[in-house]
Design an enzyme around this catalytic site. Structure first.
Site, PDB file in Angstrom:
ATOM      1  N   GLU A 117      73.701  -7.842 -58.302  1.00 15.24           N
ATOM      2  CA  GLU A 117      72.264  -7.683 -58.068  1.00 15.24           C
ATOM      3  C   GLU A 117      71.660  -8.981 -57.558  1.00 15.24           C
ATOM      4  O   GLU A 117      72.133 -10.057 -57.906  1.00 15.24           O
ATOM      5  CB  GLU A 117      71.576  -7.342 -59.418  1.00 15.24           C
ATOM      6  CG  GLU A 117      72.254  -6.208 -60.139  1.00 15.24           C
ATOM      7  CD  GLU A 117      71.764  -6.004 -61.574  1.00 15.24           C
ATOM      8  OE1 GLU A 117      70.828  -6.702 -62.016  1.00 15.24           O
ATOM      9  OE2 GLU A 117      72.343  -5.130 -62.244  1.00 15.24           O
ATOM     10  N   LYS A 119      69.063 -11.977 -57.765  1.00 16.70           N
ATOM     11  CA  LYS A 119      68.360 -12.560 -58.914  1.00 16.70           C
ATOM     12  C   LYS A 119      66.931 -12.878 -58.468  1.00 16.70           C
ATOM     13  O   LYS A 119      66.682 -13.830 -57.745  1.00 16.70           O
ATOM     14  CB  LYS A 119      69.071 -13.816 -59.399  1.00 16.70           C
ATOM     15  CG  LYS A 119      68.433 -14.357 -60.653  1.00 16.70           C
ATOM     16  CD  LYS A 119      69.255 -15.448 -61.275  1.00 16.70           C
ATOM     17  CE  LYS A 119      68.654 -15.870 -62.597  1.00 16.70           C
ATOM     18  NZ  LYS A 119      67.274 -16.303 -62.483  1.00 16.70           N
ATOM     19  N   ASP A 121      63.156 -14.062 -58.433  1.00 14.23           N
ATOM     20  CA  ASP A 121      62.572 -15.283 -58.980  1.00 14.23           C
ATOM     21  C   ASP A 121      61.129 -14.999 -59.370  1.00 14.23           C
ATOM     22  O   ASP A 121      60.206 -15.243 -58.611  1.00 14.23           O
ATOM     23  CB  ASP A 121      62.644 -16.372 -57.901  1.00 14.23           C
ATOM     24  CG  ASP A 121      62.600 -17.750 -58.504  1.00 14.23           C
ATOM     25  OD1 ASP A 121      62.625 -17.864 -59.747  1.00 14.23           O
ATOM     26  OD2 ASP A 121      62.522 -18.715 -57.734  1.00 14.23           O
ATOM     27  N   TYR A 229      65.916  -3.894 -63.861  1.00 20.95           N
ATOM     28  CA  TYR A 229      67.350  -4.223 -63.839  1.00 20.95           C
ATOM     29  C   TYR A 229      68.057  -4.147 -65.183  1.00 20.95           C
ATOM     30  O   TYR A 229      69.222  -4.512 -65.290  1.00 20.95           O
ATOM     31  CB  TYR A 229      67.601  -5.587 -63.197  1.00 20.95           C
ATOM     32  CG  TYR A 229      66.819  -6.746 -63.790  1.00 20.95           C
ATOM     33  CD1 TYR A 229      67.005  -7.141 -65.103  1.00 20.95           C
ATOM     34  CD2 TYR A 229      65.914  -7.451 -63.005  1.00 20.95           C
ATOM     35  CE1 TYR A 229      66.298  -8.199 -65.635  1.00 20.95           C
ATOM     36  CE2 TYR A 229      65.202  -8.516 -63.525  1.00 20.95           C
ATOM     37  CZ  TYR A 229      65.394  -8.887 -64.838  1.00 20.95           C
ATOM     38  OH  TYR A 229      64.688  -9.937 -65.357  1.00 20.95           O
ATOM     39  N   LYS A 319      73.811 -19.063 -59.049  1.00 19.21           N
ATOM     40  CA  LYS A 319      72.607 -19.610 -58.404  1.00 19.21           C
ATOM     41  C   LYS A 319      72.912 -20.148 -57.018  1.00 19.21           C
ATOM     42  O   LYS A 319      73.953 -20.762 -56.802  1.00 19.21           O
ATOM     43  CB  LYS A 319      72.047 -20.758 -59.257  1.00 19.21           C
ATOM     44  CG  LYS A 319      71.531 -20.338 -60.628  1.00 19.21           C
ATOM     45  CD  LYS A 319      70.156 -19.735 -60.502  1.00 19.21           C
ATOM     46  CE  LYS A 319      69.333 -19.844 -61.758  1.00 19.21           C
ATOM     47  NZ  LYS A 319      68.756 -21.111 -62.046  1.00 19.21           N
ATOM     48  N   CYS A 419      45.087 -43.114 -33.306  1.00 19.03           N
ATOM     49  CA  CYS A 419      46.432 -42.588 -33.072  1.00 19.03           C
ATOM     50  C   CYS A 419      47.445 -43.739 -33.089  1.00 19.03           C
ATOM     51  O   CYS A 419      47.250 -44.734 -32.392  1.00 19.03           O
ATOM     52  CB  CYS A 419      46.462 -41.871 -31.726  1.00 19.03           C
ATOM     53  SG  CYS A 419      48.116 -41.395 -31.212  1.00 19.03           S
ATOM     54  N   CYS A 422      48.727 -44.188 -29.262  1.00 21.76           N
ATOM     55  CA  CYS A 422      47.929 -44.610 -28.106  1.00 21.76           C
ATOM     56  C   CYS A 422      46.602 -45.231 -28.514  1.00 21.76           C
ATOM     57  O   CYS A 422      45.799 -45.578 -27.652  1.00 21.76           O
ATOM     58  CB  CYS A 422      47.677 -43.429 -27.175  1.00 21.76           C
ATOM     59  SG  CYS A 422      46.557 -42.200 -27.857  1.00 21.76           S
ATOM     60  N   CYS A 437      44.560 -36.150 -32.076  1.00 11.96           N
ATOM     61  CA  CYS A 437      44.412 -37.361 -31.277  1.00 11.96           C
ATOM     62  C   CYS A 437      43.657 -36.964 -30.013  1.00 11.96           C
ATOM     63  O   CYS A 437      43.983 -35.959 -29.386  1.00 11.96           O
ATOM     64  CB  CYS A 437      45.792 -37.910 -30.927  1.00 11.96           C
ATOM     65  SG  CYS A 437      45.741 -39.053 -29.540  1.00 11.96           S
ATOM     66  N   CYS A 443      48.262 -40.242 -24.141  1.00 18.23           N
ATOM     67  CA  CYS A 443      48.965 -40.493 -25.404  1.00 18.23           C
ATOM     68  C   CYS A 443      50.453 -40.237 -25.200  1.00 18.23           C
ATOM     69  O   CYS A 443      50.860 -39.117 -24.905  1.00 18.23           O
ATOM     70  CB  CYS A 443      48.411 -39.575 -26.490  1.00 18.23           C
ATOM     71  SG  CYS A 443      49.305 -39.718 -28.033  1.00 18.23           S
TER      72      CYS A 443
HETATM   73  C1  9MJ Z   1      66.984 -11.087 -62.252  1.00 11.95           C
HETATM   74  N1  9MJ Z   1      66.265 -12.116 -62.662  1.00 11.95           N
HETATM   75  O1  9MJ Z   1      66.890 -10.660 -61.124  1.00 11.95           O
HETATM   76  C2  9MJ Z   1      68.792  -9.919 -65.031  1.00 11.95           C
HETATM   77  N2  9MJ Z   1      67.864 -10.453 -63.205  1.00 11.95           N
HETATM   78  O2  9MJ Z   1      69.905  -8.933 -66.913  1.00 11.95           O
HETATM   79  C3  9MJ Z   1      68.734  -9.425 -62.954  1.00 11.95           C
HETATM   80  N3  9MJ Z   1      67.923 -10.739 -64.504  1.00 11.95           N
HETATM   81  C4  9MJ Z   1      69.121  -9.871 -66.424  1.00 11.95           C
HETATM   82  N4  9MJ Z   1      69.310  -9.093 -64.103  1.00 11.95           N
HETATM   83  C5  9MJ Z   1      70.026  -9.173 -68.235  1.00 11.95           C
HETATM   84  N5  9MJ Z   1      68.965  -8.860 -61.740  1.00 11.95           N
HETATM   85  C6  9MJ Z   1      69.294 -10.266 -68.556  1.00 11.95           C
HETATM   86  C7  9MJ Z   1      68.694 -10.708 -67.386  1.00 11.95           C
END
Ligand code: 9MJ
Length: 699
Positions: A117, A119, A121, A229, A319, A419, A422, A437, A443
């Site tokens: 999957e 991840k 943020d 997820y 990561k 600037c 020039c 400028c 220039c």
């Molecule tokens: C994120 N952050 O996308 C989990 N996560 O599954 C995915 N986090 C997760 N899975 C179990 N795709 C604990 C955290």
């Protein structure tokens, strides 16, 4: 961050714990993180290793023992019936291989299947449904209890308030990530800046801050979304699928958004291939991800492995290399662009970001400097996303150098009034973000940028004439205007090379002068000569008229067919060109009204620059007008750009992906998925020979 041998392990552990507690408080409670995630991760790993090596240092309150931070106290606490775990991290292929080997050993299965999957943020949350109704939503908090943010979560449209289906479970907890899509983040910040409000530092902080608003009406105005997820508590009557991937499909059926990028893979090769595939797509995704997650797919195998204090032993987050790191500002300088726009930037102690060493980052404009208050000597966090120039995103205030009186050692930065290239005045018009400028073509910085643009690939396409060479040509007086390029001889380049800084990277080393320098100069002269044979669209783009990008330049060329009627067109006539509005029409008319611009064009013409001219296009002029053509694979007899130019000259729109709307696909050698898709959709396909015959017929 490495431990110096002089520091006692107990002292170092205490130091790390205190720093981690502080960082975690700022991140989770104050929504105001001060150090980049990588630094936090590095400290946590160091502490983890230290505690493993010295069991006597164990401490139940250590930051290694918990998932996040306790609730801030502003919301009602919400206990999690089943703890919300976080994930262990892997930062290298070797760590992934180790993870897979351990799982293979402990499950006894040589090649176990994983759910893979992206991840996301954002912010992890848990959603509780009772008899199909959304009743409670909570943040992760410390894993055991989070904050009840139900009212805020209700405002997120991708979170179902009611499950689909006729027999909803008595209890179902679904876990996932609330995130802020990039587009929404950018739009929010543009509005915030226009209204004088504080912009969001990044989409993740945006998501976290928005969810923790006390007034749900504020959250409702923030662009948030959700991906599911994982599961939390599920009542006993539910016959759950046997694997995690089947569960995700089941959740989709209940109305939850599940990323289409989730997949299954086998063994470390399969996992690493997924990591590479998602990494390649990362910059084009509409939301931020910071890695991928591998989860052992079979629930019975997950149970065999169990979990440690913070994380399941059957899953790991792999990561991406850091995109945000901390470094120090050594100097703040400004760069003057082609249109005179003054862009401040910082020179910093070189650092690795996402696998690349960088030593400059942009500050965009004076507003950004004022907002961040960046000063020389500051520790800053810089971010690099994809191929874009790294930018400064934050100053680490606590690390600002200060004198004995506690006052900062360096004053706030102010843009120069003149600037640096020039000495013309820098103009900062109220209401405009950009300072400029006023030197125009006197220039040298603006002249250099104009030349670099003129020579660039999509403009006149002069191979080898890059920034360093243009700098040297202007600095040593070989070139003033663009037409001067066509007067340069091999001897001029060789002489310039002798005068130029021998360290100039693009130029051959001085010891190798002689033959090699001559060959290098000959290649440049040949490339410049070849650029004489061009198209009107390229020439118009190359002139660098403000707001006239490649597409507008081509539209102008198509509409007018020839240069003279364009030079004489008034603003009303210009506005008849597709996509040319009043502002762009005024810019074009002003550009051609300037005598020095007309002189530059005449000089190019006199220097032999030429292009085919034709009749002005009517709406249905070209044989390919209204048709979208897609090029795929390699062509032997012309470059892709040239093929694109020729097709566009016949009225075609050249697209990059095949869809039902594509009229024609040109397949060169090694054409791949686009060709297959065109075949599947029954779209007309030509090979290179057929294209060449057609172009010859319509020349
Ligand atoms: C994120 N952050 O996308 C989990 N996560 O599954 C995915 N986090 C997760 N899975 C179990 N795709 C604990 C955290």
């Amino acid at each position: 961050m490495a431990m110096s041998p002089a520091v006692h392990p107990a002292e170092r552990a205490a130091q790390l714990r205190s720093r981690l507690h502080e960082a975690s408080h700022r991140y989770h409670v104050l929504d105001d993180p001060e150090i980049p995630d990588v630094e936090y991760d590095a400290m946590l790993r160091e502490l983890d290793a230290l505690e493993a090596e010295h069991p006597e240092l164990a401490d139940p309150d250590s930051p290694t023992r918990r998932v996040g931070a306790p609730p801030s106290g502003r919301f009602e606490p919400a206990e999690h019936a089943i703890p919300m775990l976080s994930l262990g991290n892997a930062f290298s292929a070797a760590e992934v291989e180790e993870f897979v080997a351990r799982i293979a050993k402990e499950t006894g299965e040589a090649d176990p299947v994983f759910s893979v999957e992206p991840k996301f943020d954002g912010l992890a949350i848990s959603l509780r449904y009772e008899h199909g109704r959304f009743v409670l939503g909570a943040t992760r908090g410390d894993g055991a209890a989070g904050e009840n943010v139900t009212a805020n979560l209700r405002t997120i449209r991708s979170i179902p308030l009611q499950l689909r289906g006729t027999q909803p479970p008595a209890v179902l907890e679904v876990r996932g990530e609330v995130y802020m899509p990039r587009k929404g983040f950018e739009e929010y910040n543009a509005r915030a800046l226009a209204n004088g409000d504080k912009p969001l530092a990044n989409p993740r902080n945006g998501a976290a801050g928005s969810l923790r608003q006390l007034d749900p009406n504020v959250t409702a105005r923030r662009p948030l979304a959700f991906y599911a997820y994982a599961l939390g508590e599920v009542s006993a009557e539910v016959a759950l699928p046997l694997t995690h991937s089947q569960t995700l499909a089941w959740l989709r059926g209940l109305g939850f958004p599940v990323s289409l990028l989730v997949d299954t893979a086998r063994g470390s090769c399969g996992l690493l291939a997924y990591f590479t595939r998602i990494g390649e797509q990362r910059d084009t995704l509409p939301y931020d991800i910071d890695g991928v997650v591998y989860k052992l797919d079979r629930y019975d195998q997950q149970r065999t492995l169990g979990h440690v204090s913070r994380a399941p032993r059957w899953a790991i987050a792999h990561k991406f290399p850091a995109q945000e790191v901390a470094t120090t500002v050594e100097a703040i300088e400004v760069n003057v662009g082609r249109t005179g726009a003054v862009t401040p930037w910082v020179r910093m102690t070189p650092v690795q970001v996402g696998g690349v060493t960088v030593s400059r980052a942009t500050l965009h404009n004076a507003d950004q400097i004022a907002r961040l208050d960046v000063r020389v000597g500051d520790s800053v966090i810089i971010r690099r996303a994809g191929d874009v120039i790294p930018e400064v995103v934050q100053v680490i205030d606590s690390r600002r150098p200060r004198g004995a009186d506690g006052q900062p050692l360096h004053p706030s930065y102010r843009l120069p009034e003149r600037c640096p290239d020039c000495a013309s005045a820098i103009e900062h018009i109220d209401g405009e973000v950009v300072a400029r400028c006023t030197g125009g073509l006197v220039c040298p910085a603006q002249r250099k940028q104009a030349l670099i643009h003129f020579a660039s690939r999509r403009a006149m396409d002069i191979e080898g004439l890059g920034e360093r060479i243009v700098d040297a040509l202007v600095d040593h007086g070989f070139v003033h205007g663009i037409a001067d390029l066509y007067r340069l001889s091999v001897d001029d380049f060789v002489a310039m090379k002798q005068r130029a800084d021998p360290a100039v990277g693009e130029l051959p080393e001085s010891e190798m002068a002689g033959k090699i320098a001559t060959k290098w100069a000959e290649n440049l002269v040949t490339a410049i000569a070849a650029s004489r044979d061009t198209t009107l669209g390229r020439l118009l783009f190359a002139l660098g008229i403000r707001d006239v990008g490649e597409a507008t330049a081509k539209a102008l060329a198509r509409h007018f067919g020839a240069l003279t009627p364009l030079l004489d067109a008034d603003e009303a006539t210009l506005q008849q060109v597709p996509d040319v509005g009043p502002v762009v029409a005024a810019r074009i008319a002003h550009f051609f009204a300037e005598p020095h611009n007309r002189e530059a064009i005449a000089a190019l013409h006199a220097a032999g620059v030429h292009w085919p001219e034709g009749a002005p296009a009517s709406a249905d002029a070209g044989p390919l007008t209204g048709k979208t053509v897609v090029l795929t694979g390699g062509l032997a007899s012309l470059t892709r750009d040239a093929a694109k130019d020729r097709l566009e000259a016949l009225g075609a729109k050249v697209g990059s992906s095949v869809s039902k709307k594509t009229a024609l696909v040109i397949a060169g050698t090694d054409a791949g998925s686009k060709l297959a898709k065109a075949g599947a959709l029954g779209i007309e396909i030509w090979d290179e020979a057929r294209l060449l015959a057609y172009l010859a017929q319509h020349a």
